[in-house]
Design an enzyme around this catalytic site. Structure first.
Site, PDB file in Angstrom:
ATOM      1  N   HIS A 167      -1.355 -32.507   7.845  1.00 56.32           N
ATOM      2  CA  HIS A 167      -2.768 -32.695   8.165  1.00 56.32           C
ATOM      3  C   HIS A 167      -3.604 -32.571   6.896  1.00 56.32           C
ATOM      4  O   HIS A 167      -3.224 -31.871   5.964  1.00 56.32           O
ATOM      5  CB  HIS A 167      -3.248 -31.611   9.136  1.00 56.32           C
ATOM      6  CG  HIS A 167      -2.689 -31.723  10.509  1.00 56.32           C
ATOM      7  ND1 HIS A 167      -3.129 -32.647  11.427  1.00 56.32           N
ATOM      8  CD2 HIS A 167      -1.736 -30.990  11.143  1.00 56.32           C
ATOM      9  CE1 HIS A 167      -2.470 -32.494  12.565  1.00 56.32           C
ATOM     10  NE2 HIS A 167      -1.619 -31.499  12.418  1.00 56.32           N
ATOM     11  N   CYS A 207       1.564 -35.466  12.998  1.00 51.31           N
ATOM     12  CA  CYS A 207       2.024 -34.308  13.776  1.00 51.31           C
ATOM     13  C   CYS A 207       2.519 -34.739  15.157  1.00 51.31           C
ATOM     14  O   CYS A 207       3.544 -35.395  15.260  1.00 51.31           O
ATOM     15  CB  CYS A 207       0.904 -33.258  13.845  1.00 51.31           C
ATOM     16  SG  CYS A 207       1.504 -31.589  14.165  1.00 51.31           S
TER      17      CYS A 207
END
Length: 488
Positions: A428, A331
């Site tokens: 994630h 991310c």
């Protein structure tokens, strides 16, 4: 008839989140349907729910303990700090804007309506709602308009158990002092207390426990010893983010950036018996012995990129790459690895563009619309399936995206360098998948035979048994009051 009880603490990090998770599993094992609820949470560690929103990760763990799907009603107000600028405000799963602390204070009375609405809906789905407070009710400067502690408890008519942390010392003053400073009507909501994180011989605290009862008039629900397996569970608070050190094996290094977020990605790796996950604090170099440097998620990528450079970690990272070391950015960490990050709308600060670390041939443009959702993928080479979630601002494009190492539907996700040693992804949760994690570690010459999900479930069962042993759960359940709504 649905019942509810609230666990408040004498301060932050006294163990409220873990206690609620353990209580949820304990009462579930007694045959009750249980739902966790936290009116207001402040955390950059968020979970994505099936109904398309985000909540604090602690509530997702508590939902798992209760064996139910996470839902936005479990955490109707989530505050995600944005450095010194205030916080992004998430209401019932969706962002409504960013506010400075003073402005947020004025908004709280309006937000109480959303909190009570979510609590009422949730109460219709369970036999018992376990409510978690935030911070401490003793912060009387924040009492006006409060929706996180006594403001909620009184509005919803939910009795309170106050928890103190003996590990940090002064637990008698913590609990007795709380009663001394709060409004008498607030104190009347407290029906008992518990002492958490005890180390040593509990019998030595018998007189202290009695003194608290005598000085407050509240019964004790127990003194809970330190729970040794807490490290196996995903942490919520950044202060709970600690290294897992082992002799030998794979060495993963993670720089501790100021706005680090969604760091539960590290927990499955830390549970591996042949893996060390070292969290490097500011002011210390990234160790040369690292096999993999992992740049975790960030709530403020540009600010954390500046922090990384200020600590000289960009130099350490470049040296690691020259030594043929592996790098993974997730991310915000993925965005940092690119050539540049553009913020034309001033989402993270003044509009502009900053140079990235330049280790991936990609660039990111931050956009106001957040990408938020549960995602299933597979590794482009191994074919190993993986499921996780995306929660980010920004679109990343560039030459190295053509080598995206994950496949989501008909698109490639992530990016990697031509030699495959430097990788980035927006996904994630990928290391929670046993087969995927095993394949990833195998490329780093490490064998994995860990069943992570079973490990977490066993830890939750152990936590429930721990609380059954050391707390009076029969009394706690008897103190729970009928909720605003009966189960329909």
């Amino acid at each position: 008839m649905t019942r509810a009880i609230m666990i408040q603490g004498t301060g932050s990090n006294v163990g409220k989140s873990l206690l609620v998770a353990g209580l949820a599993r304990a009462f579930l094992r007694r045959g009750l349907s249980v739902a966790p609820f936290k009116p207001q949470n402040m955390s950059n560690n968020a979970a994505v729910t099936q109904d398309g929103g985000e909540i604090g990760r602690a509530q997702a763990l508590q939902a798992r303990a209760a064996r139910r799907a996470p839902h936005t009603d479990m955490n109707p107000v989530l505050l995600k700090p944005e450095g010194t600028r205030g916080a992004q405000v998430i209401v019932q799963g969706h962002p409504v804007g960013s506010l400075k602390a003073r402005d947020y204070t004025r908004e709280k009375p309006r937000l109480l309506g959303a909190v009570l609405e979510s609590f009422t809906r949730l109460s219709q789905t369970a036999d018992l709602v376990l409510v978690e407070g935030a911070g401490s009710p003793a912060e009387i400067n924040l009492r006006a308009g409060d929706i996180a502690n006594m403001g909620f408890a009184r509005a919803a008519g939910v009795p309170v158990i106050l928890v103190g942390d003996i590990d940090r010392g002064g637990v008698i003053a913590q609990i007795v002092g709380t009663k001394a400073v709060i409004d008498p009507a607030d104190a009347a909501m407290i029906r008992g207390f518990a002492v958490n994180k005890f180390r040593g011989d509990i019998s030595l605290f018998t007189e202290g426990e009695r003194a608290i009862s005598d000085l407050t008039g509240w019964p004790s629900l127990g003194v809970v010893p330190w729970f040794e397996h807490a490290w196996r569970l995903p942490p919520e608070d950044v202060q709970d983010l600690t290294s897992v050190q082992r002799e030998g094996g794979l060495h993963i290094v993670v720089p501790h950036l100021g706005m680090i977020s969604n760091f539960d990605d590290l927990t499955p790796l830390g549970n591996e018996p042949d893996v060390t996950v070292e969290i490097v604090p500011a002011g210390q170099p990234l160790p040369a012995k690292a096999d993999l440097i992992l740049l975790a998620g960030s709530k403020s990528t540009i600010a954390d990129l500046a922090t990384l450079r200020r600590n000289g970690w960009d130099i350490d990272l470049a040296a690691h790459i020259r030594r043929k070391g592996r790098v993974l950015g997730i991310c915000g960490g993925y965005q940092m690895l690119g050539r540049r990050i553009a913020d034309p709308d001033g989402i993270e600060g003044p509009p502009g563009t900053v140079e990235g670390l330049g280790h991936l041939d990609v660039e990111t443009v931050l956009r106001p619309r957040k990408r938020l959702g549960l995602t299933t993928a597979q590794h482009a080479t191994w074919g190993t399936p993986v499921s996780g979630y995306e929660i980010h601002l920004g679109e990343t494009t560039g030459t190295d995206c053509a080598r995206g190492w994950l496949i989501v539907g008909d698109r490639r996700e992530g990016a990697q360098s031509p030699d495959g040693r430097i990788q980035g992804t927006y996904l994630h949760g990928l290391f929670a998948e046993d087969a995927f994690r095993a394949a990833f570690l195998a490329e780093l010459d490490t064998v994995s035979d860990l069943f992570y999900e079973k490990t977490v479930d066993h830890a939750l069962d152990a936590l429930a048994s721990h609380l059954e042993t050391w707390m009076d759960l029969d009394r706690l359940l008897a103190l729970a009051a009928p909720s605003a709504q009966s189960k329909s």
